[in-house]
Motif scaffolding. Sequence first.
Motif: not given
Length: 432
Positions: A217-245
């Motif tokens: 049984k899983i208590d959904v309130s104990k599932v850690y959650r973060e959204g994507i609203t803080k992700i910027t194009d700057v973060d995308m560029e750094y990820a790409k430079s690391f060979g990541m997405v």
Amino acid sequence: MKKVKIALLGLGNVGRGVWNILKENEEEIMKRSGFKVEVAKVLVRDINKPRGVEVPDGIVTTDFNEILNDDSIKIVVEVMGGIEPAREYMLKSMSRKKQIVTANKMLLATNGDELYKKADEEGVMFNYEASVAGGIPIIQAINESLTGNKIKELYGIVNGTTNFILSKMELENGKFDDVLKLAQEMGYAEADPTSDIEGYDAQYKLAILASLAFGTKIDVSKVYREGITKITDVDMEYAKSFGMVIKLLAIAKDVDGQLELRVHPTMIPETHPLANVYDSFNAVFIKGNAVGDLMFYGRGAGDLPTGSAVVADIISIVRTNIDVDNPISVVKNNLWNKEIMDVANVESKYYIRATVQDRPGVLGEVSAVFGNYEVSMHSVIQKGEIKNKSKVALVLVTHMTTEEKVRKALDELSKLNAVESIENLIRIEEFE
């Protein structure tokens, strides 16, 4: 040809998909199931509202009791969404020995145990393939095809809206607000996109998947959650430079008997199969101790993909001979009692982006703080890319460490005069 009567609770997007599939694929369904599936009643809130499909007179109703009290209706298909009255209608239908199909992820994640128990007590089937990942048959795979495995890890891209947004940001250098607006215009995002972009939708789905994958049984309130609203194009560029997405991942792991359950933006290697899941597609990647690595991929939303999963559940019930008066065990999540790990104890690598003053000694101050909390650095990048020449961007990538140590270090960093702001923190998953 034998006939089975069903009722639809709701005729919105998914309900219309179910209706159209049952009509367009009627011959195939009859041949594969041995039954003619007839929609006897459709429950709606407003009988005068345009439906987008032609429903014969006498089928549409606003009175649930017309369905409940009709013993010829054998299967109730709930596609109305929300907690109430969907929960009440399903429980009452079970009491009248009606089989249930639902696509309601929110209800399953929050009240699933009550529904499983009731279905088991009444000896009725309770199918919910469409509640996670649209047309991808992931529930059936876990429940049936993978029952000979111990599932050790599960990673999912289970929200089409956020994957569409992140894909556009990665591939077309889009900015979050602009791409979100585009997603709304294209019908991928709701007018109020909170459930998607803040990770609630993925959180519900992960709770359902983890419950089945790990038999607890899983208590959904104990599932850690973060959204994507803080992700910027700057973060995308750094990820790409690391060979990541960057993807919004739903992650479930069995770590020495404890469950690690979290939903958040994650940097993953561009060579991993999940890195190439774009647009509104979903995918679930599973590691089993016998089968090894598996990935399930397909459309995660939409009237026809989700409707396809609903119709498959209907056919599954019909094929079992629903008139047989034998109890059917449906409870799958009470085999073990596994504790959900506190996110503070989760280990990961971290990408941290901050804005700091451009003066001698700043890097030493920052490094000292991380050293105090035993957080070691894999790499450090300092760029003078900020318009204010007295400030620079500082990007750090850590070695494996705990969430607690990183959070404490960031809390102390934010108090340093040299640190203007902590812009973002993104976890890194490199897979084994």
